[in-house]
Enzyme design. Structure first.
Site, mmCIF file in Angstrom:
data_model
loop_
_atom_site.group_PDB
_atom_site.id
_atom_site.type_symbol
_atom_site.label_atom_id
_atom_site.label_comp_id
_atom_site.label_asym_id
_atom_site.label_seq_id
_atom_site.Cartn_x
_atom_site.Cartn_y
_atom_site.Cartn_z
ATOM 1 N N CYS A 1 35.742 28.933 42.339
ATOM 2 C CA CYS A 1 35.235 28.486 40.679
ATOM 3 C C CYS A 1 33.853 27.911 40.698
ATOM 4 O O CYS A 1 33.452 27.172 41.154
ATOM 5 C CB CYS A 1 36.219 27.224 40.457
ATOM 6 S SG CYS A 1 35.812 26.700 38.678
ATOM 7 N N CYS B 1 34.902 30.667 33.856
ATOM 8 C CA CYS B 1 34.713 29.049 34.037
ATOM 9 C C CYS B 1 33.468 28.629 34.802
ATOM 10 O O CYS B 1 33.129 28.970 35.965
ATOM 11 C CB CYS B 1 35.877 28.568 34.787
ATOM 12 S SG CYS B 1 36.086 26.751 34.821
ATOM 13 N N ASN C 1 36.689 36.778 38.928
ATOM 14 C CA ASN C 1 35.347 37.081 38.671
ATOM 15 C C ASN C 1 34.547 36.490 39.703
ATOM 16 O O ASN C 1 34.581 35.091 40.210
ATOM 17 C CB ASN C 1 35.071 36.052 37.267
ATOM 18 C CG ASN C 1 35.423 36.940 35.985
ATOM 19 O OD1 ASN C 1 35.160 37.813 35.665
ATOM 20 N ND2 ASN C 1 36.215 36.074 35.315
ATOM 21 N N GLU D 1 30.771 24.545 28.273
ATOM 22 C CA GLU D 1 30.764 25.729 27.830
ATOM 23 C C GLU D 1 32.338 25.697 27.040
ATOM 24 O O GLU D 1 33.343 25.171 27.159
ATOM 25 C CB GLU D 1 31.213 26.754 28.862
ATOM 26 C CG GLU D 1 29.861 26.810 29.747
ATOM 27 C CD GLU D 1 30.005 27.538 31.097
ATOM 28 O OE1 GLU D 1 31.155 28.201 31.055
ATOM 29 O OE2 GLU D 1 29.459 27.232 32.058
ATOM 30 N N CYS E 1 33.527 19.503 37.475
ATOM 31 C CA CYS E 1 34.868 19.426 37.798
ATOM 32 C C CYS E 1 34.913 18.733 39.082
ATOM 33 O O CYS E 1 33.916 19.198 39.874
ATOM 34 C CB CYS E 1 35.509 20.949 37.734
ATOM 35 S SG CYS E 1 37.506 20.473 38.241
ATOM 36 N N CYS F 1 37.657 23.645 43.744
ATOM 37 C CA CYS F 1 38.259 25.047 44.323
ATOM 38 C C CYS F 1 36.822 26.088 44.468
ATOM 39 O O CYS F 1 35.987 26.135 43.576
ATOM 40 C CB CYS F 1 39.007 25.633 42.971
ATOM 41 S SG CYS F 1 40.158 24.671 42.652
ATOM 42 N N SER G 1 47.608 26.493 37.990
ATOM 43 C CA SER G 1 46.770 27.464 38.762
ATOM 44 C C SER G 1 47.154 27.454 40.312
ATOM 45 O O SER G 1 46.861 26.453 40.981
ATOM 46 C CB SER G 1 45.119 26.828 38.745
ATOM 47 O OG SER G 1 44.766 27.018 37.224
ATOM 48 N N LEU G 2 48.044 28.437 40.308
ATOM 49 C CA LEU G 2 48.778 28.446 41.898
ATOM 50 C C LEU G 2 47.853 29.026 42.917
ATOM 51 O O LEU G 2 47.555 28.515 43.788
ATOM 52 C CB LEU G 2 50.210 29.157 41.637
ATOM 53 C CG LEU G 2 51.249 28.649 42.876
ATOM 54 C CD1 LEU G 2 51.373 27.260 42.709
ATOM 55 C CD2 LEU G 2 52.294 29.623 42.550
ATOM 56 N N HIS G 3 47.433 30.161 42.434
ATOM 57 C CA HIS G 3 46.472 31.027 43.665
ATOM 58 C C HIS G 3 47.244 31.623 45.053
ATOM 59 O O HIS G 3 46.807 32.274 45.545
ATOM 60 C CB HIS G 3 45.230 30.590 43.725
ATOM 61 C CG HIS G 3 44.713 30.344 42.205
ATOM 62 N ND1 HIS G 3 44.824 31.279 41.181
ATOM 63 C CD2 HIS G 3 43.964 29.189 41.615
ATOM 64 C CE1 HIS G 3 44.217 30.834 40.214
ATOM 65 N NE2 HIS G 3 43.581 29.519 40.134
ATOM 66 N N GLY H 1 36.668 21.625 33.833
ATOM 67 C CA GLY H 1 37.178 20.544 34.135
ATOM 68 C C GLY H 1 38.659 20.677 34.552
ATOM 69 O O GLY H 1 39.294 21.760 34.134
ATOM 70 N N GLU H 2 39.161 19.514 34.591
ATOM 71 C CA GLU H 2 40.594 19.410 35.105
ATOM 72 C C GLU H 2 41.145 18.273 33.960
ATOM 73 O O GLU H 2 41.239 17.209 33.913
ATOM 74 C CB GLU H 2 40.760 18.816 36.563
ATOM 75 C CG GLU H 2 42.342 18.467 36.882
ATOM 76 C CD GLU H 2 43.321 19.321 36.326
ATOM 77 O OE1 GLU H 2 43.110 20.584 36.827
ATOM 78 O OE2 GLU H 2 44.357 18.924 35.771
ATOM 79 N N SER I 1 45.774 23.905 31.192
ATOM 80 C CA SER I 1 46.017 24.521 32.347
ATOM 81 C C SER I 1 45.329 23.380 33.489
ATOM 82 O O SER I 1 44.565 22.789 33.445
ATOM 83 C CB SER I 1 44.773 25.600 32.625
ATOM 84 O OG SER I 1 44.833 26.166 33.734
ATOM 85 N N CYS J 1 38.731 28.634 24.152
ATOM 86 C CA CYS J 1 39.082 27.948 25.593
ATOM 87 C C CYS J 1 38.104 26.871 25.452
ATOM 88 O O CYS J 1 37.222 26.891 25.425
ATOM 89 C CB CYS J 1 38.595 28.919 26.630
ATOM 90 S SG CYS J 1 38.822 28.432 28.251
HETATM 91 N N1 SAH Z 1 41.033 22.821 36.266
HETATM 92 C C1 SAH Z 1 42.050 23.568 35.494
HETATM 93 C C2 SAH Z 1 41.540 24.452 34.040
HETATM 94 C C3 SAH Z 1 40.084 25.117 34.304
HETATM 95 S S1 SAH Z 1 40.187 26.519 35.264
HETATM 96 C C4 SAH Z 1 42.835 24.738 36.412
HETATM 97 O O1 SAH Z 1 42.522 24.488 37.355
HETATM 98 O O2 SAH Z 1 43.793 25.134 35.961
HETATM 99 C C5 SAH Z 1 41.032 27.763 34.230
HETATM 100 C C6 SAH Z 1 41.554 28.764 35.333
HETATM 101 O O3 SAH Z 1 40.487 29.672 35.627
HETATM 102 C C7 SAH Z 1 42.263 28.444 36.636
HETATM 103 O O4 SAH Z 1 43.496 29.052 36.738
HETATM 104 C C8 SAH Z 1 41.386 28.561 37.638
HETATM 105 O O5 SAH Z 1 41.649 28.848 39.059
HETATM 106 C C9 SAH Z 1 40.647 29.877 37.047
HETATM 107 N N2 SAH Z 1 39.415 30.485 37.585
HETATM 108 C C10 SAH Z 1 38.226 29.488 37.915
HETATM 109 N N3 SAH Z 1 37.375 30.360 38.480
HETATM 110 C C11 SAH Z 1 37.691 31.695 38.421
HETATM 111 C C12 SAH Z 1 37.105 32.851 38.811
HETATM 112 N N4 SAH Z 1 35.842 33.030 39.443
HETATM 113 N N5 SAH Z 1 37.749 34.029 38.725
HETATM 114 C C13 SAH Z 1 39.140 34.050 37.954
HETATM 115 N N6 SAH Z 1 39.586 32.681 37.880
HETATM 116 C C14 SAH Z 1 38.881 31.619 37.881
#
Ligand code: SAH
Length: 357
Positions: free
Chosen positions: A130, A345, A302, A103, A123, A127, A226-228, A173-174, A203, A116
């Protein structure tokens, strides 16, 4: 297995024959061997500056256009284009030549246009919140497959007289698990397509050896992490790679990136209702971000099919932001774009797969 931290796949299993944007200038020059020297400039400028399909590069002979088309086919076939209600966000679902789906999202703002891109099909980072992580890893993308996403979005933007100013590697992807091809794609986008390095962002989920190698490129390309969660127990749950590269190790790598490049780091924080959106979470995040002078991007989660939790209410997102400000941390709320078209994503691919099943 569920408790094992993910590992980055090493197998590439890419299609072996190159696609249109896979060759660098030297390799394309070799392919055009026997042609007058100025042909390379014409083809290169046609592809990367004028964003033309080979068939439309009208200052080269027709037989050469056909030959390029045959030798270097495009890598992306459009399966679907979804346009959001505001018409300013489009999401593209592409099929790669070996059948995998990826995508790309194109977002027009008043003052800029951002693409993007995906860096892998699927991936391996797993996570849970995601959609791409839920579906698993297919394969790495090649340089050309990443560059082509930007070129195609650029061609479509040109139809409404806009050009792509920013590229973020925040699709599927990463990127730092596929750094070689990602670094070549960044170079191509910067030097040939003409997007400033400071308008390119990678990212990462926090793959520390990848951050180290990315830092060593000494470029001005931006880094978002991507800390979270800012405590290991919670981050181990949300972002399983944290078990391999815990927060203190991650902070050291981030520190070296900031010291070496002089660039500001961003942290992404998906706001998940009741999971990472309390005042205590904000305090932990402020303590983690302050020594790194990092900027925080708050993104309301999301919803995805396999994750029961939902995004925090907007009022909570803003309270959280205010707590961060009080703690001395710069934070912004990222406007959700394209929620109505599954633009988060991996969502479009997940939807496409479930419809076909
Ligand atoms: N793998 C990389 C880049 C792809 S994801 C990374 O982890 O940064 C891009 C961003 O979208 C990341 O911050 C990821 O955690 C976030 N993301 C993934 N799924 C999501 C969702 N359902 N809602 C909001 N952000 C999301």
């Amino acid at each position: 297995m569920a408790n094992e931290p993910p590992t980055a796949p090493t197998e590439t299993n890419l299609p072996s024959d190159p696609s249109l944007y896979d060759l660098d200038r030297v390799a394309l020059g070799e392919l055009l061997d026997g042609e007058p020297r100025f042909r390379l400039d014409q083809v290169w400028s046609g592809l990367y500056e004028q964003l033309k399909d080979p068939a439309d590069i009208s200052n080269i002979p027709k037989v050469l256009r056909t030959a390029i088309d045959e030798l270097l086919p495009p890598s992306l076939t459009m399966v679907r284009r979804s346009v959001s209600d505001d018409r300013e966000t489009s999401k593209f679902l592409w099929q790669l030549r070996d059948g995998y789906l990826i995508e790309t999202v194109l977002m027009h703002y008043d003052d800029r246009t951002t693409v993007c891109v995906s860096s892998q099909a699927g991936c391996a980072m797993a996570c849970g919140f995601c959609a791409t992580g839920q579906a698993g890893f297919d394969r790495h993308l090649s340089t050309g497959e990443m560059v082509e996403q930007v070129i195609r979005a650029g061609q479509i933007s040109a139809e409404t007289n806009r050009r792509v100013d920013n590229v973020v590697f925040m699709g599927m992807g990463e990127p730092l698990a596929n750094l070689g091809p990602v670094a070549s794609a960044l170079e191509r986008l910067n030097e040939d397509v003409g997007i400033g390095a400071r308008h390119l962002t990678v990212s990462t989920v926090g793959v520390v050896p990848g951050i180290e190698a990315f830092t060593d490129l000494q470029s001005q390309v931006g880094l978002a992490v991507s800390l979270h969660a800012a405590n290991d127990t919670k981050r181990n749950e949300l972002v399983p790679i944290n078990k391999r590269f815990p927060l203190d190790v991650l902070a050291r790598a981030c520190h070296r990136y900031v010291q070496t490049t002089g660039r500001r780091l961003s942290f992404e924080w998906a706001m998940i209702d009741g999971v990472n959106d309390t005042d205590a979470d904000a305090a932990e995040l402020a303590a983690y971000a302050t020594p790194l002078r990092a900027h925080v991007n708050l993104i309301p989660l999301n919803a995805t099919p396999a994750y029961a939790t939902v995004g925090s209410p907007l009022s909570r997102v803003h309270q959280f932001k205010d707590r961060l400000h009080t703690g001395g941390v710069n934070a912004t709320v990222r406007r959700n774009r394209g929620t109505d078209i599954d633009a988060a994503c991996g969502q479009l691919t997940a939807h496409h797969r479930s419809v076909r099943r």
